[in-house]
Design an enzyme around this catalytic site. Structure first.
Site, PDB file in Angstrom:
ATOM      1  N   LEU A  94      32.632  37.159  11.083  1.00 51.13           N
ATOM      2  CA  LEU A  94      32.638  38.618  10.984  1.00 51.13           C
ATOM      3  C   LEU A  94      33.604  39.039   9.872  1.00 51.13           C
ATOM      4  O   LEU A  94      34.696  38.479   9.745  1.00 51.13           O
ATOM      5  CB  LEU A  94      33.082  39.249  12.308  1.00 51.13           C
ATOM      6  CG  LEU A  94      32.899  40.768  12.314  1.00 51.13           C
ATOM      7  CD1 LEU A  94      31.415  41.140  12.448  1.00 51.13           C
ATOM      8  CD2 LEU A  94      33.679  41.431  13.439  1.00 51.13           C
ATOM      9  N   ARG A 123       9.327  45.795  27.969  1.00 45.15           N
ATOM     10  CA  ARG A 123       9.847  44.540  27.414  1.00 45.15           C
ATOM     11  C   ARG A 123       8.803  43.824  26.549  1.00 45.15           C
ATOM     12  O   ARG A 123       7.707  43.527  27.011  1.00 45.15           O
ATOM     13  CB  ARG A 123      10.310  43.610  28.550  1.00 45.15           C
ATOM     14  CG  ARG A 123      11.015  42.378  28.022  1.00 45.15           C
ATOM     15  CD  ARG A 123      11.543  41.482  29.131  1.00 45.15           C
ATOM     16  NE  ARG A 123      12.248  40.347  28.556  1.00 45.15           N
ATOM     17  CZ  ARG A 123      11.648  39.260  28.085  1.00 45.15           C
ATOM     18  NH1 ARG A 123      10.340  39.151  28.150  1.00 45.15           N
ATOM     19  NH2 ARG A 123      12.364  38.280  27.552  1.00 45.15           N
ATOM     20  N   TYR A 154      27.945  46.944  17.788  1.00 44.75           N
ATOM     21  CA  TYR A 154      29.066  47.726  18.295  1.00 44.75           C
ATOM     22  C   TYR A 154      30.202  47.770  17.288  1.00 44.75           C
ATOM     23  O   TYR A 154      30.212  47.035  16.292  1.00 44.75           O
ATOM     24  CB  TYR A 154      29.546  47.169  19.644  1.00 44.75           C
ATOM     25  CG  TYR A 154      30.362  45.895  19.569  1.00 44.75           C
ATOM     26  CD1 TYR A 154      29.772  44.675  19.250  1.00 44.75           C
ATOM     27  CD2 TYR A 154      31.732  45.902  19.814  1.00 44.75           C
ATOM     28  CE1 TYR A 154      30.519  43.516  19.182  1.00 44.75           C
ATOM     29  CE2 TYR A 154      32.488  44.742  19.749  1.00 44.75           C
ATOM     30  CZ  TYR A 154      31.876  43.554  19.431  1.00 44.75           C
ATOM     31  OH  TYR A 154      32.626  42.406  19.351  1.00 44.75           O
ATOM     32  N   GLU A 174      36.446  31.315  12.880  1.00 47.68           N
ATOM     33  CA  GLU A 174      37.291  32.457  13.258  1.00 47.68           C
ATOM     34  C   GLU A 174      37.664  32.296  14.723  1.00 47.68           C
ATOM     35  O   GLU A 174      37.305  31.312  15.363  1.00 47.68           O
ATOM     36  CB  GLU A 174      36.544  33.776  13.020  1.00 47.68           C
ATOM     37  CG  GLU A 174      35.209  33.867  13.742  1.00 47.68           C
ATOM     38  CD  GLU A 174      34.366  35.076  13.342  1.00 47.68           C
ATOM     39  OE1 GLU A 174      34.929  36.102  12.964  1.00 47.68           O
ATOM     40  OE2 GLU A 174      33.131  34.968  13.439  1.00 47.68           O
ATOM     41  N   LYS A 198      27.796  42.584  13.617  1.00 40.23           N
ATOM     42  CA  LYS A 198      28.606  42.746  14.836  1.00 40.23           C
ATOM     43  C   LYS A 198      27.701  43.093  16.014  1.00 40.23           C
ATOM     44  O   LYS A 198      27.629  44.246  16.455  1.00 40.23           O
ATOM     45  CB  LYS A 198      29.683  43.817  14.606  1.00 40.23           C
ATOM     46  CG  LYS A 198      30.833  43.726  15.609  1.00 40.23           C
ATOM     47  CD  LYS A 198      32.006  44.542  15.121  1.00 40.23           C
ATOM     48  CE  LYS A 198      33.054  44.776  16.175  1.00 40.23           C
ATOM     49  NZ  LYS A 198      33.768  43.600  16.640  1.00 40.23           N
ATOM     50  N   ARG A 208      31.013  49.277   8.324  1.00 49.31           N
ATOM     51  CA  ARG A 208      30.462  48.021   8.859  1.00 49.31           C
ATOM     52  C   ARG A 208      29.314  48.306   9.832  1.00 49.31           C
ATOM     53  O   ARG A 208      28.346  47.554   9.897  1.00 49.31           O
ATOM     54  CB  ARG A 208      31.557  47.191   9.522  1.00 49.31           C
ATOM     55  CG  ARG A 208      31.048  45.813   9.943  1.00 49.31           C
ATOM     56  CD  ARG A 208      32.154  44.901  10.414  1.00 49.31           C
ATOM     57  NE  ARG A 208      32.853  45.458  11.559  1.00 49.31           N
ATOM     58  CZ  ARG A 208      34.002  44.991  12.040  1.00 49.31           C
ATOM     59  NH1 ARG A 208      34.575  43.950  11.460  1.00 49.31           N
ATOM     60  NH2 ARG A 208      34.572  45.546  13.083  1.00 49.31           N
TER      61      ARG A 208
HETATM   62  N1  PLP Z   1      35.781  38.125  14.353  1.00 51.77           N
HETATM   63  C1  PLP Z   1      35.119  38.408  15.486  1.00 51.77           C
HETATM   64  C2  PLP Z   1      34.141  37.411  16.017  1.00 51.77           C
HETATM   65  C3  PLP Z   1      35.332  39.624  16.155  1.00 51.77           C
HETATM   66  O1  PLP Z   1      34.661  39.895  17.287  1.00 51.77           O
HETATM   67  C4  PLP Z   1      36.286  40.529  15.626  1.00 51.77           C
HETATM   68  C5  PLP Z   1      36.538  41.819  16.279  1.00 51.77           C
HETATM   69  O2  PLP Z   1      35.940  42.175  17.254  1.00 51.77           O
HETATM   70  C6  PLP Z   1      36.975  40.185  14.455  1.00 51.77           C
HETATM   71  C7  PLP Z   1      36.689  38.978  13.835  1.00 51.77           C
HETATM   72  C8  PLP Z   1      38.010  41.104  13.853  1.00 51.77           C
HETATM   73  O3  PLP Z   1      37.395  42.200  13.242  1.00 51.77           O
HETATM   74  P1  PLP Z   1      38.149  43.602  13.115  1.00 51.77           P
HETATM   75  O4  PLP Z   1      39.406  43.327  12.349  1.00 51.77           O
HETATM   76  O5  PLP Z   1      37.204  44.443  12.350  1.00 51.77           O
HETATM   77  O6  PLP Z   1      38.406  44.067  14.495  1.00 51.77           O
END
Ligand code: PLP
Length: 284
Positions: A204, A100, A33, A179, A147, A52
Site C-alpha cells: 500500500l 449475488r 476504505y 510491509e 486499499k 488515494r
Molecule cells: N500498509 C497497509 C497494508 C495498510 O493497511 C496501511 C494502513 O492502513 C498502511 C500500509 C499505512 O498507510 P497510511 O499511512 O496511509 O495509513
C-alpha cells in the site's frame, strides 16, 4: 450517548444504521476504505487519503460516491456530532447492492458508510515502548496498492503475532519485507540511512509513508527506497513503522532479535515528533 454514523446520505444512531445483505462489500469484499486521523478535533492528511480513495475506486472501476467537498463535509459533521477530539474517521465505499453474481451491473449505486472512533492516538504506550514484530510469509492478493477491505490475511497474521506474545507481523515475499499488516515498514541502517520499500503493486502506498519521507528529506536525512530482508532489519540500528493512526512507531524486536538496547531509537523518535508537528500544522 449513541454514536452517530453516516450511511448513504443519512446521519443515524449506530443501532439504526443498515446496509443490504446483498451489498457486494459484504458478499465479495468488493469495497475500498480509508482512515483519516483526528487530533484536536481536526482531520490529518485529508487530501492524501481522498486522493488515494479516488485511485482505489478508479483501479476497481467503481463509481465515486459523491464529491470531495461532500466527503469533507461528512467527515467534519461526524467529528462534530460525536465530539471527537482524538481518534479517526473510517470511510468505506462498496460497489453497491445487487443479487449475488460475479458479474456486476454497470449502474450500481455505491454504498457509502462513515463512522468515527474516539481513541487516544498521540500518546499511545507503544510510542514510548516500541513494538515487537514477527515475520510471516505474505499471502495476500497481488494488488496491495488498492486499499480494499480484504483484510482477512492481515488479521490472521496479527492474531498469530498476538498468539506469540508480540504486537504485529512484517510480511515477507520472495525473501523481502513487503510491509506490516496495516502499516509500512522502515529500517535505519548503521550509517543512518532511512530505508523503506519502493512503491509497486506489492504494497500500500501509505499516506504517512509519503509525508514522513518528505519531512525526513527536508531535515537532511538520507532516505533510500529499496527492498530489505528480515535479516537486514534485524541487524539495523533502528526500525519503525508508519500508518495514519500510529504515525511513526518504533519497532524494537524483529522475529526474536532485539534491536540495539531494545528501546526506541533517536531517528524514529525524531521523525514521530516532526510528523506530529507538521501534520498538526496542516490539519483541517
Ligand atoms: N500498509 C497497509 C497494508 C495498510 O493497511 C496501511 C494502513 O492502513 C498502511 C500500509 C499505512 O498507510 P497510511 O499511512 O496511509 O495509513
Amino acid at each position: 450517548m449513541s454514536r452517530i454514523v453516516y450511511v448513504n446520505g443519512e446521519y443515524l444512531p449506530e443501532e439504526e444504521a443498515k446496509v443490504s445483505i446483498f451489498d457486494r462489500g459484504f458478499l465479495m469484499a468488493d469495497a475500498v476504505y480509508e482512515v483519516c486521523s483526528v487530533l484536536d478535533g481536526k482531520l490529518l492528511e485529508f487530501e492524501g487519503h481522498i486522493a488515494r480513495l479516488h485511485r482505489s475506486l478508479s483501479e476497481l472501476k467503481m463509481a465515486e460516491p459523491c464529491s470531495d467537498e461532500e466527503l469533507l463535509e461528512i467527515h467534519r459533521e461526524l467529528v462534530k456530532r460525536n465530539e471527537v477530539k482524538e481518534g479517526g474517521v473510517y470511510l468505506q465505499v462498496t460497489r453497491g447492492a445487487s443479487d449475488r453474481d460475479f458479474v456486476w451491473a454497470k449502474d450500481l449505486k455505491p454504498t457509502l458508510v462513515l463512522f468515527t472512533q474516539a481513541k487516544s492516538i498521540e500518546h499511545s504506550p507503544t510510542a514510548t515502548t516500541g513494538i515487537k514484530v514477527i515475520a510471516i510469509e505474505d499471502q495476500r492478493w497481488a494488488r496491495r496498492d488498492i486499499k480494499t477491505v480484504q483484510l482477512l490475511f492481515p488479521s490472521l497474521a496479527k492474531m498469530e503475532a498476538k498468539a506469540q506474545g508480540k504486537d504485529d507481523a512484517w510480511l515477507v515475499e520472495d525473501g523481502f519485507v513487503t510491509e506490516g499488516t496495516s502499516n509500512n515498514a522502515w529500517i535505519v541502517t548503521k550509517d543512518g540511512t532511512i530505508v523503506t520499500r519502493d512503491l509497486s503493486t506489492d504494497l500500500l502506498h501509505g499516506i504517512t509513508r509519503a509525508s514522513v519521507m518528505k519531512y525526513a528529506k527536508e531535515a537532511q536525512m538520507k532516505v533510500e527506497e529499496r527492498k530489505f530482508t528480515i535479516e537486514e532489519a534485524q541487524n539495523a540500528a533502528e526500525a519503525f513503522f508508519t500508518s495514519a493512526s500510529a504515525f511513526v512507531t518504533p519497532v524494537v524486536e524483529i522475529d526474536g532479535a532485539t534491536l540495539g538496547d531494545g528501546t526506541p531509537g533517536p531517528v524514529a523518535r525524531r521523525l514521530r515528533e516532526i510528523y506530529l508537528a507538521e501534520s498538526r500544522a496542516r490539519a483541517i
